[in-house]
Design a protein around this motif. Structure first.
Motif, PDB file in Angstrom:
ATOM      1  N   GLY A 101       0.936  -1.048   0.071  1.00  0.00           N
ATOM      2  CA  GLY A 101      -0.038   0.069   0.066  1.00  0.00           C
ATOM      3  C   GLY A 101       0.908   1.365   0.081  1.00  0.00           C
ATOM      4  N   GLU A 103       0.088   4.975   1.605  1.00  0.00           N
ATOM      5  CA  GLU A 103      -0.530   5.649   2.481  1.00  0.00           C
ATOM      6  C   GLU A 103       0.061   6.423   3.516  1.00  0.00           C
ATOM      7  OE1 GLU A 103      -2.155   1.869   3.860  1.00  0.00           O
ATOM      8  OE2 GLU A 103      -1.031   2.072   5.954  1.00  0.00           O
ATOM      9  N   ASN A 105       1.443   7.553   7.180  1.00  0.00           N
ATOM     10  CA  ASN A 105       1.825   6.769   8.429  1.00  0.00           C
ATOM     11  C   ASN A 105       2.526   7.609   9.532  1.00  0.00           C
ATOM     12  OD1 ASN A 105       1.396   3.973   7.235  1.00  0.00           O
ATOM     13  ND2 ASN A 105       2.623   4.823   5.768  1.00  0.00           N
ATOM     14  N   HIS A 114       4.101  -0.480   3.938  1.00  0.00           N
ATOM     15  CA  HIS A 114       3.772  -2.228   3.894  1.00  0.00           C
ATOM     16  C   HIS A 114       4.849  -2.394   2.823  1.00  0.00           C
ATOM     17  CE1 HIS A 114       0.590  -1.562   6.794  1.00  0.00           C
ATOM     18  NE2 HIS A 114      -0.110  -0.740   5.941  1.00  0.00           N
ATOM     19  N   GLU A 143      -7.290   2.086  -0.599  1.00  0.00           N
ATOM     20  CA  GLU A 143      -7.008   2.999   0.298  1.00  0.00           C
ATOM     21  C   GLU A 143      -8.244   3.909   0.765  1.00  0.00           C
ATOM     22  OE1 GLU A 143      -4.325   2.621   2.425  1.00  0.00           O
ATOM     23  OE2 GLU A 143      -2.809   1.864   1.000  1.00  0.00           O
ATOM     24  N   HIS A 152      -7.578   6.764   3.948  1.00  0.00           N
ATOM     25  CA  HIS A 152      -6.296   7.370   3.740  1.00  0.00           C
ATOM     26  C   HIS A 152      -6.369   8.296   2.664  1.00  0.00           C
ATOM     27  CE1 HIS A 152      -4.652   4.917   6.669  1.00  0.00           C
ATOM     28  NE2 HIS A 152      -4.789   4.028   6.191  1.00  0.00           N
ATOM     29  N   ASP A 190       0.042  -6.917   3.772  1.00  0.00           N
ATOM     30  CA  ASP A 190       0.466  -6.341   5.409  1.00  0.00           C
ATOM     31  C   ASP A 190      -0.514  -5.142   5.678  1.00  0.00           C
ATOM     32  OD1 ASP A 190       2.497  -6.354   7.349  1.00  0.00           O
ATOM     33  OD2 ASP A 190       3.114  -4.271   6.598  1.00  0.00           O
ATOM     34  N   SER A 191      -1.716  -5.203   5.020  1.00  0.00           N
ATOM     35  CA  SER A 191      -2.579  -4.211   5.404  1.00  0.00           C
ATOM     36  C   SER A 191      -4.180  -4.424   5.468  1.00  0.00           C
ATOM     37  CB  SER A 191      -2.726  -2.906   4.355  1.00  0.00           C
ATOM     38  OG  SER A 191      -3.392  -1.716   4.571  1.00  0.00           O
ATOM     39  N   TYR A 222      -1.041 -11.452   8.595  1.00  0.00           N
ATOM     40  CA  TYR A 222      -1.457 -10.221   9.123  1.00  0.00           C
ATOM     41  C   TYR A 222      -2.186 -10.443  10.527  1.00  0.00           C
ATOM     42  CZ  TYR A 222      -3.738  -5.647   9.301  1.00  0.00           C
ATOM     43  OH  TYR A 222      -4.143  -4.163   9.656  1.00  0.00           O
ATOM     44  N   HIS A 245      -0.327   6.572  13.190  1.00  0.00           N
ATOM     45  CA  HIS A 245      -0.343   5.318  12.296  1.00  0.00           C
ATOM     46  C   HIS A 245       0.987   4.539  12.242  1.00  0.00           C
ATOM     47  CE1 HIS A 245      -1.621   3.394   8.189  1.00  0.00           C
ATOM     48  NE2 HIS A 245      -2.066   2.520   9.267  1.00  0.00           N
ATOM     49  N   GLN A 327      -0.746  -0.330  12.356  1.00  0.00           N
ATOM     50  CA  GLN A 327      -1.086  -1.143  11.079  1.00  0.00           C
ATOM     51  C   GLN A 327      -2.093  -0.739  10.321  1.00  0.00           C
ATOM     52  OE1 GLN A 327      -0.561  -3.511  14.328  1.00  0.00           O
ATOM     53  NE2 GLN A 327       1.406  -2.649  13.685  1.00  0.00           N
TER      54      GLN A 327
END
Length: 327
Positions: A101, A103, A105, A114, A143, A152, A190-191, A222, A245, A327
């Motif tokens: 992703g 996004e 953080n 990620h 997202e 996001h 991972d998201s 995850y 985040h 996460q």
């Protein structure tokens, strides 16, 4: 004025007559003769692979030995087509498709969080399995709504896909790998927003392939709550959340892939190398902890992949994981 009109009329009539005349054949032949004299196209050699024609160069032939030593990488994008061919022949028939992703953080972690995590973890998982390769990471995922922006997408730098686009990409990547001979195709993401699409595509493709290849979504990758519990035993005790985040586990997982991804040197210099009360300013200690994060996640995921393959598909959904702020 009359002369001008008369001249123009004559010119137009002359042009029309000229266009009405039949085309004259080229000297010494009839229309189409030049095309007819072209030699017939040579049939493509059935052994052709590698981006060129087998008849043009033996390195374009499917059965030509690899002229280079064995490539130790597990990343398909770092391998030649011959490397992949040889790896498949050696039994590396499990392909891992990671999804990440782009996004926001917080102020410390880059938007590709990620994707850095997946880079470190996929290699570790593949080496644990021993018979696996990593497909190129899918960096773009859902997202939030693009327009009007939501989730996001409200933050600059985010790139979002529509859910149907995401699922179409997963489908085509998995199908491509299956056509090349991979027998087990594994989705790990991972998201949180990636999980539902991966599960749906895996289940649909598993039915479509009907035993020719196993496609499975592995939710266990995850499970940050499980990782956090393990790392508490390794000395990571979080205090009050910073409300970002971000968290120590994911920061360390990124750090092992590339310290620049967590702005490590700048943070240490600015006295900002902490998250949720955990001090990461000791580089040697941070490296030790980061290695343990990757080791645990790799083993936990590899074990889950083996179970999914034995099950010939995605296992029933586990209880919802504890989702930490980072996460």
């Amino acid at each position: 004025m009359t002369k001008t009109i008369t001249f123009t009329t004559v010119l137009l009539l002359s042009t029309a007559v000229a266009y009405a005349q039949p085309a004259q054949p080229p000297a010494g032949g009839t229309p189409g003769a030049a095309q007819a004299e072209r030699p017939p196209q040579r049939e493509r050699d059935p052994r052709t692979m590698g981006g060129g024609d087998c008849s043009a160069n033996p390195y374009n032939c499917k059965d030509t030995p690899n002229p280079l030593p064995n490539n130790p990488s597990v990343f398909i994008e770092e391998m030649t087509w011959m490397d992949v061919r040889d790896a498949l022949a050696e039994g590396k028939t499990t392909a891992i498709i990671t999804t990440g992703g782009i996004e926001p953080n917080g102020p410390w972690l880059v938007t590709g969080k990620h994707n850095y995590v997946n880079r470190a973890n996929c290699e570790a998982v593949a080496r644990k399995l021993g018979n696996a390769l990593c497909a190129p990471n899918i960096e773009y995922v859902p997202e939030g709504s693009i327009e009007p922006p939501s989730g996001h997408m409200l933050s600059p730098g985010t790139i979002s896909l529509r859910e149907d686009t995401f699922r179409a990409v997963l489908t085509d990547v998995a199908h491509s790998l299956k056509m090349h001979g991979f027998k087990n195709i594994i989705f790990i993401g991972d998201s949180g927003g990636n999980q539902g699409g991966q599960r749906a595509v895996a289940e649909e493709l598993n039915k479509r392939f009907n035993g020719d290849a196993v496609v499975a979504h592995v939710q266990e990758y995850y499970t940050y709550g499980v990782v956090s519990e393990h790392m508490q035993k390794q000395g990571i005790t979080e205090g009050k959340s910073d409300g970002l985040h971000d968290d120590p586990i994911i920061t360390l997982n990124m750090f092992i892939a590339d310290p620049k991804s967590v702005r490590y040197d700048e943070r240490v210099k600015a006295g900002k190398a902490t998250i949720n009360g955990v001090d990461l300013s000791n580089r040697a200690k941070a490296t030790e902890l980061a290695t343990k994060v990757v080791e645990f996640r790799a083993q936990y995921t590899a074990d889950a992949i083996k179970k999914a393959i034995a099950n010939k598909g995605t296992l029933p959904a586990p209880p919802p994981p504890t989702r930490l702020p980072g996460q």
